[in-house]
Enzyme design. Structure first.
Site, short mmCIF file in Angstrom:
data_model
loop_
_atom_site.label_atom_id
_atom_site.label_comp_id
_atom_site.label_asym_id
_atom_site.label_seq_id
_atom_site.Cartn_x
_atom_site.Cartn_y
_atom_site.Cartn_z
N ASP A 1 -7.17 2.56 7.98
CA ASP A 1 -5.77 2.97 7.79
C ASP A 1 -5.57 4.41 8.25
O ASP A 1 -4.94 5.21 7.58
CB ASP A 1 -5.37 2.82 6.31
CG ASP A 1 -3.88 3.09 6.09
OD1 ASP A 1 -3.10 3.02 7.05
OD2 ASP A 1 -3.49 3.35 4.93
N GLU B 1 0.82 -1.21 0.00
CA GLU B 1 0.00 0.00 0.00
C GLU B 1 0.86 1.26 0.00
O GLU B 1 0.58 2.23 -0.71
CB GLU B 1 -0.93 0.02 1.23
CG GLU B 1 -1.98 1.13 1.23
CD GLU B 1 -1.51 2.46 1.81
OE1 GLU B 1 -2.23 3.46 1.63
OE2 GLU B 1 -0.43 2.51 2.43
#
Lengths: 383, 383
Positions: A360, A332
Site C-alpha cells: 500500500d 482501509e
C-alpha cells in the site's frame, strides 16, 4: 493492450513480492535453499513480463472506478474482484463482511468573500461535519502549524476559521507524509475546543498544483469535531498573501451524509498449500479507495501487485508448501477497519499466519528492500 | 519580498521588451545608433534587476484575482490598474469603456451514470448554452477528431453526447494549441446540426493532470449552439476505456448566465514623448482573464512585462522621443473585444501608431526573437 512505464514498474514490484512470498519463510533472505532458488528465479523472470497485475488495476479502476468505504461502489468492487479472482483460477474465494460507520461528502466549496472575491479549490476532509446549510462565513486566522495554534489564546480563535498553512516535507520513506497528516487529524478538534468555527489546512502533499488532497481526519472512522477542509497549495498561498494585506473573509460550505452502519467486507482468495495448507502466508492490499479519484495508486496498484504475485505462484507446476492467502481489505482508508475485522475474525488462527505483508505504498521504482521480524515472533521452520 | 525563478524569467522578458520598444523604431535591429545603444544597454541592465513587473502580476492576481470579461471583478481590475499606474508615475491614465455580451458559468458538472457510476472533472466551454435544469443524460459517442464526426452519419449522433477525444500536439511555437482549439470552436455547432444533445471535448493542453481547460467556443463572444464542456485528460481516457467495453451513459449539467450587455474597458497609460508626442509606440497586454484561475500567466505576466518595461523607460533621465502607450485591454478572452474596441475608437489615429506589440504568450525563457513588418507598412523614420 498498451503497457506504460507504470505497468513496467508494477511488474517489477510484482516480481519482488513473489520473491518475498516465496522466500521470506526462510530464516534469512540470503539463506535460500537450492530447490527454492530455482523457483524464485523463474518467478522473477515471469514477473517482469507478466500483465495480470497491471490488467487488474486497469480494469478495477475502469470498470468500477472510485470505491469509497461502505458505498455501493465498494460493494461493486467486491463483486468485481470475486469474479476476477475466480477467472484467474484462485481457490476458496469468499467475502468476509463487516459493518462500518459511513461518511460521504455531498457539497464542499469555499470562496474568499473579501477583499478579493474568488472561488478556492478545497476538499472536505473525511469525517468533517456539515456547516449550517449554505455555509459559514468568518474571518480567517492563519497559523504556521498546529503548535502555533495550540499556543494561541482562544480569544483570537473564537468565531474564526482557522487556517493551518504547514507545508509537507518531501521524504523518500514517507515520513514526511506521516508528519503532514497530523494537522489533518487534529485541526478540527483543537479549533473546536478553542471556539473556532471551522478548520482549513494546506493540502497534504508536496506538489504545487491547484488540487486538494482528501483523507480522514480521525484514525477510527469517527465523525470529527467540526467542519474541516484541505485547501489547494495555490489557494493556501493566495490566502497567505491576502492576509499579509489585512483581514480576509471566507465562506465555507460543507454538507456531508453519514450513516451509523454500512456494509464493507474483505475479499479473500487462496493458492492452497501442498504440504501445510493450514499454514498461511498472507499478502494483502486494500480494495476501497477515497472518492475523489479512481484509487489507481492507492491502492489499486497494491491489489494488482498481490493478485499478480499470487497468480504467478498459482501458475507454477507445483503448489507452494503453505497456503498463499490474498486479502483485499475493505474500508482501509477510513481507519484500517478491514484489517481490524480480519484480525478479529481470525484471532484463533493467528499462530497459523507465518507471514503477512501488505502492498500500500504505490508502485514506483523499488528503492529499498527491508523487512523486520518482531523479537517475539516464533521462527518459522525452513521451507 | 521573495523572487522566484518565474520572477527572473519575467525580468528577462521585461528587459527584452524594453529593447523592442526602444529599438524597433529603427529600420533594422542591427542598425542601432550609438546614442540609443547606451540607453538600450542601461534598460537591459535595469530590466534584469527590476521588480515592478513581477510585483504588478503578484498584486493584480492577489488583490483582484480572476477577472472574467464583463464581470464586477474585471471592473475592479480596471480600478486597481488605474491606481497602480498612477502610483508608478505614468501620464494620461484613462479607461476607454465599451460594452460586451456577458457569459458566465453557474453550474458545470458531469458524471458517468453507467456502467461505472463516478464523477468526471469537466469545465463548461465559454459560450456553452445551459442544459435543461438538472442536466441531460445520454449515451456517449466517441470520435477521434472533428473530421471523423463530420464524416459520420447523423443517425449515429442523434440524441447522443458527442465526445471528441483528439489530443493536442506539443509544439514550441504554439501552433499545436491553434490546432487543438478548433474542436473547441466547432464541436457544439457540428453536434447540434447533426442532432446530438451536447458536446464533450478532451481538454485542450498537453498535460495529463485531472484538470479541464476552459476557453471560448466561438471567436466573437457569441453564445454557442449547444451545451459543451472540456473533459480532463484522465477522464477522457476513462471514457475511452469504458467505451471499449460497451455503451456508456453520461449525465451533463451545465447552467450558465448570460447578459446581452455588460461593461468592459481598456486601461491606458503613457510615457509622453519629448519630440513627437503624437507618435505612438503601443505595448499591450490583456487585463481580463478566464474565471477558473487568477490569470497569472494569461495574461497577468504580459501586463507585468509591458508595465515594467514602460516604467523603466519612464525612469530614464530623458523621455523617449515618441510616446510609449501602455494598453491593458479588456475582454480579450471572449474574442479580442478590447482590441477591436481600441481599433474602432482610434481608427483616425492609426497612422500615428509607429509600432504595436502585445505580450500574451506567457513569461517563460525566451527561445526566439523575431519580428516582421507587413510589406505595406510605411517605414518609420530613424530615431
Amino acid at each position: 493492450m498498451k503497457f506504460s512505464k507504470k505497468a513496467a514498474m508494477l511488474r517489477l514490484w510484482l516480481a519482488s513480492l513473489c520473491l518475498l512470498a516465496s522466500v521470506l519463510q526462510a530464516q534469512d533472505v540470503a539463506d535460500i535453499p537450492e530447490a527454492v532458488r530455482e523457483n524464485v528465479e523463474l518467478l522473477i523472470q515471469k514477473g517482469l513480463d507478466d500483465t495480470v497485475g497491471y490488467a487488474f488495476v486497469r480494469d478495477l479502476t475502469t470498470e468500477v472506478g472510485p470505491r469509497l468505504a461502505g458505498s455501493e461502489a465498494e460493494a461493486r468492487a467486491r463483486r468485481w474482484a470475486t469474479q476476477e479472482l475466480a477467472e484467474l483460477g484462485f481457490a476458496n474465494i469468499r467475502t468476509e463482511p463487516f459493518m462500518i460507520p459511513y461518511w460521504s461528502r455531498r457539497v464542499d466549496r469555499a470562496s474568499i468573500v473579501s477583499p478579493a472575491p474568488q472561488a478556492m479549490v478545497i476538499t472536505a476532509l473525511g469525517g468533517s461535519t456539515s456547516t449550517p446549510p449554505g455555509g459559514v462565513e468568518a474571518e480567517v486566522i492563519r497559523f504556521e502549524n498546529m503548535n502555533e495554534l495550540r499556543a494561541a489564546s482562544p480569544d483570537v480563535v473564537v468565531g474564526k476559521i482557522v487556517f493551518i498553512d504547514e507545508k509537507m516535507t518531501r521524504t523518500q520513506d514517507g515520513s514526511g507524509y506521516g508528519m503532514a497528516v497530523r494537522k489533518r487529524q487534529n485541526c478540527a478538534t483543537t479549533t473546536s475546543n478553542m471556539g473556532g468555527v471551522a478548520c482549513l489546512i494546506r493540502s497534504v502533499g508536496t506538489q504545487a498544483r491547484r488540487f486538494a488532497h482528501t483523507g480522514m481526519m480521525a484514525r477510527s472512522a469517527a465523525i470529527g469535531d467540526g467542519p474541516a477542509a484541505a485547501v489547494s497549495p495555490p489557494d493556501a498561498e493566495q490566502l497567505t498573501r491576502l492576509l499579509e494585506n489585512g483581514p480576509v473573509q471566507v465562506r465555507l460550505d460543507i454538507q456531508v451524509e453519514t450513516q451509523p452502519e454500512a456494509p464493507s467486507g474483505n475479499v479473500i482468495a487462496e493458492v492452497v498449500g501442498r504440504e501445510r495448507p493450514e499454514e498461511i502466508v498472507l499478502i494483502g492490499c486494500h480494495l476501497d479507495s477515497l472518492d475523489l479519484g479512481t484509487g489507481a495508486v492507492d491502492d489499486g496498484a497494491g491489489c494488482g501487485i498481490v493478485v499478480g504475485a499470487a497468480h504467478l505462484i498459482l501458475s507454477l507446476d507445483e503448489a507452494p508448501r503453505r497456503t498463499i492467502r490474498v486479502v483485499l481489505y475493505g474500508a482501509e482508508e477510513v481507519g484500517i477497519l478491514g484489517g481490524h475485522a480480519y484480525a478479529k475474525r481470525h484471532v484463533n488462527e493467528m499462530d497459523q499466519h507465518i507471514l503477512a505483508a501488505e502492498s500500500d505504498f504505490g508502485a514506483d521504482k523499488i528503492w529499498r528492500f527491508a523487512y523486520a521480524r518482531p523479537p517475539s515472533t516464533p521462527t518459522a521452520s525452513a521451507p
